[in-house]
Write an enzyme that holds these catalytic residues in place. Structure first.
Site, PDB file in Angstrom:
ATOM      1  N   HIS A   1     -60.496 -24.790  29.856  1.00  0.00           N
ATOM      2  CA  HIS A   1     -60.375 -23.971  28.649  1.00  0.00           C
ATOM      3  C   HIS A   1     -59.120 -24.321  27.848  1.00  0.00           C
ATOM      4  O   HIS A   1     -58.665 -23.502  27.042  1.00  0.00           O
ATOM      5  CB  HIS A   1     -60.327 -22.480  29.013  1.00  0.00           C
ATOM      6  CG  HIS A   1     -61.556 -21.954  29.670  1.00  0.00           C
ATOM      7  ND1 HIS A   1     -61.877 -22.248  30.974  1.00  0.00           N
ATOM      8  CD2 HIS A   1     -62.549 -21.154  29.200  1.00  0.00           C
ATOM      9  CE1 HIS A   1     -63.015 -21.647  31.289  1.00  0.00           C
ATOM     10  NE2 HIS A   1     -63.443 -20.979  30.234  1.00  0.00           N
TER      11      HIS A   1
ATOM     12  N   GLU B   1     -74.548 -23.117  24.386  1.00  0.00           N
ATOM     13  CA  GLU B   1     -73.963 -23.859  23.266  1.00  0.00           C
ATOM     14  C   GLU B   1     -74.970 -24.838  22.661  1.00  0.00           C
ATOM     15  O   GLU B   1     -75.023 -24.997  21.440  1.00  0.00           O
ATOM     16  CB  GLU B   1     -72.717 -24.614  23.744  1.00  0.00           C
ATOM     17  CG  GLU B   1     -71.491 -23.748  23.945  1.00  0.00           C
ATOM     18  CD  GLU B   1     -71.545 -22.900  25.197  1.00  0.00           C
ATOM     19  OE1 GLU B   1     -70.739 -21.949  25.314  1.00  0.00           O
ATOM     20  OE2 GLU B   1     -72.397 -23.185  26.082  1.00  0.00           O
TER      21      GLU B   1
END
Length: 346
Positions: free
Chosen positions: A149, A80
């Protein structure tokens, strides 16, 4: 899953209300916005993990690589920080990158690039450089994806000067806000609730955008204002339906962007109704609800008949257990209970 309201006059006037509409899903609206902007502007490209061959885990971008090729829909390594840094650099040199961060929980890995680079380059260069970057990511619990998540972390980036933050709650808003984000010369963090990709709603067939900083009144009311973001807008609309049956008229307002925030619309609504509840799926502690409640308390203080009530995610990591997970975020039932207390029906 279908919408509980139609678009307001404010929304229609923002896009041109004479356009023909059709019903599509939230995910399809996102994809349409991307296809249109990529077709109009060859400088727009998408990069992220599993965006090309897999079309993201939610299949929102399925087939996009076949339309635009692997040079504009780019599968990246699992980094990321790396892909966001590449996006910042590409934006500084004139491209319009859209960086896909699979889950909003992962933006922590890219916070230096987002907070210290993208948000500050324009200021630190004396206005000579711009970063027209969009970071698309997700939020939302109740998908049974557990603690890493399932978070809604939009308050993090809403706190940072130099960033704009959008949170669409309907297919109409999703398409119009994303097109605006892609065309903006500033970095925009764009949060999509992962549970809403199948939500259906009316979306114009033609070209339209929605300006940032313009809240939308999803439902008019006179007894209490419910200000809700993202997935909580649908919760608020459901609560308003229930409240209406017991004689309480609830106004539901969606800020649509947490920065720029349309403070005036929120204040005027609270002045009209005299009561307000702020609902957000992010953690309540130091969260979006606190900022919006403060705006209302300061701007409508002498018109309020009760303190502003905040409702956010419970102060715990999101559990994997379905029964426990469902307890951590506001529901229509819990909103109704709080509204009745504020309106003296307890």
């Amino acid at each position: 899953m279908s919408m509980l309201s139609t678009t307001s006059n404010q929304e229609n006037s923002a896009s041109g209300s004479n356009q023909q509409t059709r019903e599509i899903t939230f995910g399809q609206a996102i994809r349409e916005a991307l296809v249109e902007e990529m077709s109009h502007n060859p400088k727009v490209f998408i990069m992220g993990e599993d965006v090309a061959e897999e079309g993201t885990p939610f299949k929102v971008l399925a087939g996009l690589v076949d339309e635009f090729g692997p040079s504009r829909v780019i599968d990246s390594p699992i980094s990321e920080a790396g892909i966001t840094g590449l996006g910042v650099g590409a934006a500084m040199t004139g491209m319009h990158p859209i960086i896909d961060i699979m889950f909003g929980d992962f933006i922590g890995l890219a916070m230096d690039q987002i907070v210290n680079q993208a948000a500050k380059v324009h200021y630190m260069s004396g206005g000579k450089l711009k970063v027209p970057l969009v970071v698309r990511t997700t939020l939302g619990a109740t998908r049974r994806s557990a603690a890493q998540h399932s978070q809604s972390l939009h308050a993090w980036v809403s706190h940072i000067p130099g960033l704009k933050v959008a949170l669409p709650s309907t297919p109409y808003d999703a398409k119009g806000l994303l097109k605006t984000a892609i065309r903006d010369s500033n970095p925009v963090i764009f949060f999509e609730d992962k549970m809403m990709y199948q939500l259906k709603g009316q979306v114009p067939e033609g070209e339209y955008t929605i300006p940032f900083g313009v809240a939308d009144i999803k439902r008019s009311g006179s007894d209490i204002s419910i200000i809700a973001t993202s997935s909580m807008v649908q919760v608020a609309l459901e609560a308003a339906e229930i409240l209406g049956k017991s004689g309480i008229s609830a106004e539901v307002i969606d800020p649509r962007t947490t920065f720029t925030l349309d403070k005036q619309t929120l204040i005027e609504s609270a002045k009209k109704t005299g009561r307000a509840i702020v609902i957000d799926e992010g953690y309540e502690r130091y969260g979006i609800t606190a900022e919006i409640a403060s705006v209302i308390a300061e701007g409508a203080f002498y018109y309020l008949d009760a303190p502003v009530k905040r409702m956010g995610a419970m102060d715990v990591p999101i559990p994997f257990s379905p029964v426990l997970e469902d307890l951590t975020v506001p529901t229509a039932t819990s909103v109704v209970e709080q509204a009745r207390v504020l309106c003296g029906q307890n």
